[in-house]
Design a protein around this motif. Structure first.
Motif, PDB file in Angstrom:
ATOM      1  N   GLY A  59      16.007  17.420 -48.657  1.00 60.22           N
ATOM      2  CA  GLY A  59      16.869  18.174 -49.548  1.00 60.22           C
ATOM      3  C   GLY A  59      16.404  18.105 -50.980  1.00 60.22           C
ATOM      4  N   GLY A  60      17.101  18.843 -51.836  1.00 60.44           N
ATOM      5  CA  GLY A  60      16.779  18.835 -53.248  1.00 60.44           C
ATOM      6  C   GLY A  60      15.718  19.851 -53.609  1.00 60.44           C
ATOM      7  N   ALA A  61      15.458  19.957 -54.909  1.00 60.65           N
ATOM      8  CA  ALA A  61      14.491  20.927 -55.406  1.00 60.65           C
ATOM      9  C   ALA A  61      13.086  20.575 -54.956  1.00 60.65           C
ATOM     10  CB  ALA A  61      14.561  20.980 -56.934  1.00 60.65           C
ATOM     11  N   PRO A  62      12.210  21.574 -54.744  1.00 57.46           N
ATOM     12  CA  PRO A  62      10.823  21.292 -54.350  1.00 57.46           C
ATOM     13  C   PRO A  62      10.128  20.398 -55.364  1.00 57.46           C
ATOM     14  CG  PRO A  62      11.316  23.626 -54.108  1.00 57.46           C
ATOM     15  CD  PRO A  62      12.486  23.016 -54.807  1.00 57.46           C
ATOM     16  N   GLY A  63       9.451  19.374 -54.839  1.00 56.94           N
ATOM     17  CA  GLY A  63       8.730  18.461 -55.704  1.00 56.94           C
ATOM     18  C   GLY A  63       9.595  17.437 -56.396  1.00 56.94           C
TER      19      GLY A  63
END
Length: 741
Positions: free
Chosen positions: A104-108
C-alpha cells in the motif's frame, strides 16, 4: 499437461512465449534434465539433496526451486539473488514484485502495509525467523542486507500460528553457515536531490565448534512530499459548510542502526545451539506545512504548521537448540525475549486568513512493550512415509502506554494522558503428520489449538477478552504420472485473524481536524476473531533447472469480519467523530494467480542469457450487509501484475535488468455511507551490475522511474463530504558497491 504450460505462458508473457513453450516436446524436456527427478516420498527426499550437493550452484536459485517443488504445503522461497537483484533499500520494495503481493501507499514511499492476495493488514502474517516481530518494527526499516531469504506460504501450517487468512511471509535473517568472506556494502540513493546513504558489514568467523556472523548496518533516509487535497463538505441540514483546496509540503529525515549477530555452537553429540539477537534503533523528524485556498464557506484554518519527531528502539533475541535422537527423531526447542520503546510527539499550530493564531494542538505518546516466548517441536518417523511432529508455543506480552492529546492546553478526553497497561498471553498446541501415501501422492495433515487472553487496565475502562480457535489444515500434492515436471496441489484449511491489541484497548488517537473522514480512533474490547475456511488449488510445471510456470486459485469464507465504523460521540470538547472497530458480518474472497519464471534458453536454446519473471493476480471479494457493487474487502485491489527480465551479457561482466509493477485503480465501499477510491500504480525499476575481479561488483539502479502521481479519494453521503488527494512521487537513482574481503 504441456498445453496447460503453454496456456499459462501465453497468459503471462504473450503469444511468442506460448508458441515457444509449445515447441518443447516431452522428449526434449526430458533431455534438458541435468539430474534425475527425486522420488516424492519423504524417505527418498535425501536423493535430490545428494544430487544438489554434487552440483556447483551460483546463488540459491536451484535450491529455492527444489524447496518449492518438494514441499507438501505450498511454499515459495526467494534467496539472496532475488534480494540483491534491484538494489532495493528496504524489504518492502522487494515484496511488491513477488507473486500475489501488493504494497500500500504511494509508489516508492510504502508505509501502506504488505498485502497477500490483496487482503489488508492483519490478514497477512508477517514473521521474522518464524516469530512475530515487536511493535515499532516495519519492513521499511529492515534493510535487505540483514535478510538471508524470504519464505512465502499461501496457506497456514500447524507449526506456525494460523493467523494467516491471506498467507504468511517469513523473513529469515542472515545465516552464517554458508558465508566465508567479510562482505562490505556501501550505497547511496538520491530522490529529488536528497541523499540516503547506507553502509553494511557482514563478518563471519569460526573457531573449532563455534561459528559466528556479525551483521551491522547504518542508514539515513531523506525525502520530501508534495500533495494537493480538494475538500467539500455540507452540514447535516444540507447547507454548504466549506469548500477548499489544500496544498501540503513535508520533509522528513530518519536515521537508523541495525545489528544482528549470530552465534552457533555444535556439541560433540551433534546438538546445535544458536543465538541470534536482532537490534534496531530509528530516529526521525518531519515538518509539514499546509496552505488552504478558500473556494466557498468557512474553512477551519488558512495555514497549518506541524513538527513531529519519533524515536523507536526495538530488540529481539532468537534462540534455538536442536537435539538429535536415535531413529531419526529430533527435538527443536526455541526461546526468545524482546522489547520495544517508542516515543513520538507532534505540535500543530493553525492560523487564520488574516494571519492570526487560532489553535495549538499537542499530541504525544510513550509506549513500552515487553515479550517472552518459548516453543518447540518433536519430530519422529513413525512408519514408512510418515513423519509425525508435535509441538507447543507459549508467548507473554505486556504493553504500557501513555497518550496525551491537548487542544489549546485542554485535554480532549477525560482519560487523555492516563496510563494504560495491557497484557496478552498466548498458548498453542499442534500436531502434524507428513505422509507419503504413494510414490506420487503426499499429504500434510495438521491440527492447531490456539488461545489468546487479553487484559488491560486504564484509559477509563478495564478490558478482558478471551479467544480460542481450532485450526485443522490439510495440504496435498500429486505428482502427475508420466510427467516428472508437473504436479497438482490442493489445500483445505481453517485460519483466523485475532483482533490486534491496539484495536481492543481503549486508548484514543486524536485527530486535529476532526470530521467523518478524519475521525478520532478508539478501541473495542468486545471484538471476536475473524474465522476463515479456505480452499486452494494449484498446478505447477517446472522448466529446466530453475524455471516454473504455475496457475493457482483460492477461496476464503470469512466470519465475524472486523471493520472500522465511524460514529459521533459526546466528549469534553463537544460532539466528535470516532472510528471504532466492530464485527460486522461475513465476507468471501477468491482469486487466481499466474506465475512464470524461467531462463529464455529453456524455450529457445540459441537465445541470449536472459531470465524472465512474470506474474498476474486477479481478486474478487464480497462483504455481506454492505451495498454493492464495490463492497470489497478493505484495501483489496482487483488485479496486480509484475513483469521483469535480467540479461547477463557474455562478452563483458555486465548484467542488465528491469521490472515493472502494475496495480489498477479500484474502489471499496467501506460502509453504506462511505466510498473510497485508490488510484493506479505503475512502478518501473531498472539496474545494471558490473562484476570486477577480486569479488567486487558495482550496481547502478533506478526505481519508480515513471514518477506517476498517486491519487486517493473518499466520499460520504451523510453528511455529504468529499475529499480527494493527489500526491507527487519521485524517481530514485542510486549506486551500490559490494565487495568481499
Amino acid at each position: 499437461m504441456k498445453p496447460y504450460a503453454s496456456l499459462a505462458c501465453a497468459a503471462l508473457l504473450g503469444t511468442a512465449a506460448a508458441h515457444a513453450a509449445g515447441q518443447v516436446t516431452p522428449e526434449a524436456g526430458a533431455a534438458q534434465e541435468q539430474a534425475p527427478s527425486p522420488a516424492p516420498g519423504r524417505s527418498a527426499a535425501a536423493k535430490p539433496d545428494a544430487t544438489i550437493q554434487q552440483v556447483t550452484v551460483s546463488g540459491s536459485r536451484a535450491n529455492d526451486t527444489d524447496q518449492r517443488r518438494l514441499s507438501t504445503a505450498g511454499k515459495m522461497v526467494f534467496g539472496r539473488e532475488e534480494l540483491d537483484r534491484n538494489g532495493d533499500s528496504n524489504v518492502g520494495d522487494i515484496l511488491k514484485r513477488l507473486p500475489g503481493v501488493t504494497v500500500g501507499g504511494a509508489p516508492g514511499r510504502g508505509g501502506g502495509g504488505v498485502r497477500m492476495r490483496g487482503m489488508g493488514n492483519g490478514y497477512t502474517q508477517m514473521l521474522v525467523n518464524g516469530e512475530r516481530p515487536p511493535p515499532g518494527f516495519s519492513l521499511e526499516s529492515l534493510p535487505p542486507d540483514q535478510v538471508e531469504r524470504i519464505e512465502v506460504m499461501r496457506g497456514p501450517v500447524a507449526e506456525h500460528s494460523t493467523q494467516a487468512i491471506a498467507g504468511t511471509i517469513n523473513i529469515v535473517l542472515r545465516e552464517g553457515y554458508q558465508q566465508k568472506d567479510i562482505q562490505f556494502r556501501v550505497s547511496d540513493s538520491v530522490a529529488k536531490g536528497l541523499h540516503s546513504p547506507n553502509v553494511s558489514l557482514a563478518m563471519p568467523g569460526k573457531s573449532g565448534q563455534l561459528g559466528w556472523l556479525t551483521n551491522v548496518m547504518l542508514h539515513q533516509n531523506r525525502n520530501e512530499n508534495e500533495s494537493t487535497t480538494y475538500d467539500r463538505s455540507e452540514r447535516r441540514d444540507g447547507t454548504p459548510d466549506s469548500e477548499q483546496l489544500l496544498r501540503g509540503r513535508s520533509d522528513a529525515r530518519s536515521r537508523g542502526l541495525h545489528l544482528s549477530p549470530r552465534v552457533s555452537y555444535t556439541f560433540d553429540n551433534k546438538d546445535t545451539l544458536t543465538i541470534q539477537p536482532f537490534l534496531g534503533v530509528n530516529r526521525s523528524n518531519s515538518r509539514l506545512a499546509n496552505e488552504v485556498e478558500r473556494i466557498a464557506g468557512s474553512p477551519d484554518y488558512a495555514r497549518l504548521l506541524q513538527a513531529s519527531r519519533s524515536e523507536a528502539t526495538f530488540g529481539r533475541l532468537f534462540g534455538n537448540w536442536l537435539h538429535r535422537m536415535e531413529g531419526g527423531a529430533k527435538l527443536d526447542v526455541k526461546f526468545g525475549a524482546g522489547g520495544a520503546n517508542s516515543e513520538n510527539s507532534s505540535l500543530r499550530r493553525s492560523f487564520g486568513f488574516a494571519g492570526e493564531p487560532l489553535r495549538v494542538f499537542n499530541d504525544s505518546g510513550d509506549s513500552r512493550f515487553r515479550s517472552a516466548n518459548t516453543g518447540g517441536k518433536y519430530t519422529k518417523p513413525v512408519a514408512k512415509g510418515h513423519l509425525l511432529a508435535i509441538g507447543w508455543d507459549v508467548e507473554a506480552n505486556r504493553l504500557e502506554q501513555v497518550q496525551v492529546a491537548e487542544d489549546d492546553g485542554s485535554p480532549l478526553y477525560e482519560e487523555s494522558g492516563a496510563s494504560l497497561a495491557a497484557k496478552q498471553r498466548r498458548l498453542a498446541l499442534f500436531a502434524q503428520d507428513e505422509w507419503d501415501i504413494t510414490e506420487r501422492w503426499s499429504a500434510y495433515l495438521g491440527l492447531r489449538w490456539e488461545g489468546i487472553r487479553t487484559t488491560s487496565q486504564g484509559a477509563g475502562k478495564d478490558v478482558k477478552n478471551l479467544s480460542r480457535v481450532w485450526s485443522p489444515v490439510l495440504h496435498t500434492v500429486w505428482r502427475i504420472p508420466g510427467s516428472e515436471k508437473d504436479q497438482l496441489r490442493a489445500s483445505l484449511t481453517r485460519s483466523y485473524r485475532a483482533a490486534p491489541l491496539n484495536d481492543m484497548i481503549a486508548a484514543p488517537g486524536i485527530s486535529a481536524d476532526n470530521s467523518f473522514v478524519r475521525p478520532d480512533r478508539s478501541g473495542n474490547p468486545d471484538l471476536k476473531p475473524e474465522l476463515a475456511t479456505g480452499i486452494d488449488l494449484a498446478y505447477e510445471h517446472y522448466i529446466g533447472r530453475t524455471g516454473i510456470v504455475s496457475a493457482s486459485g483460492f477461496v476464503r469464507d470469512v466470519d465475524d469480519l472486523i471493520r472500522r465504523v465511524v460514529i459521533e460521540t459526546a466528549t469534553a470538547q463537544g460532539l466528535r467523530w470516532i472510528s471504532r472497530p466492530a464485527n460486522i458480518g461475513k465476507a468471501r474472497t477468491s482469486g487466481i494467480e499466474l506465475e512464470a519464471k524461467f531462463q529464455l534458453s529453456d524455450l529457445f536454446p540459441a537465445a541470449p542469457n536472459v531470465d524472465v519473471r512474470a506474474n498476474y493476480s486477479r481478486f474478487w471479494s464480497d462483504v455481506e450487509d454492505i451495498r454493492g457493487p464495490y463492497n470489497r474487502l478493505e484495501g483489496q485491489a482487483g488485479q496486480t501484475a509484475n513483469l521483469g527480465a535480467d540479461w547477463r551479457l557474455k562478452a563483458i561482466p555486465l548484467t542488465l535488468g528491469a521490472s515493472i509493477n502494475w496495480t489498477p485503480e479500484f474502489a471499496v465501499q467501506a460502509s453504506n455511507e462511505e466510498l473510497s477510491r485508490t488510484g493506479a500504480k505503475r512502478q518501473l525499476d531498472v539496474f545494471g551490475l558490473w562484476r570486477f575481479p577480486a569479488h567486487t561488483q558495482l550496481r547502478l539502479f533506478g526505481s519508480n522511474l515513471l514518477s506517476q502521481n498517486y491519487d486517493t479519494a473518499r466520499s460520504v453521503t451523510l453528511p455529504d463530504v468529499f475529499t480527494s488527494t493527489q500526491s507527487r512521487t519521485y524517481a530514485t537513482v542510486g549506486v551500490r558497491l559490494e565487495t568481499k574481503l
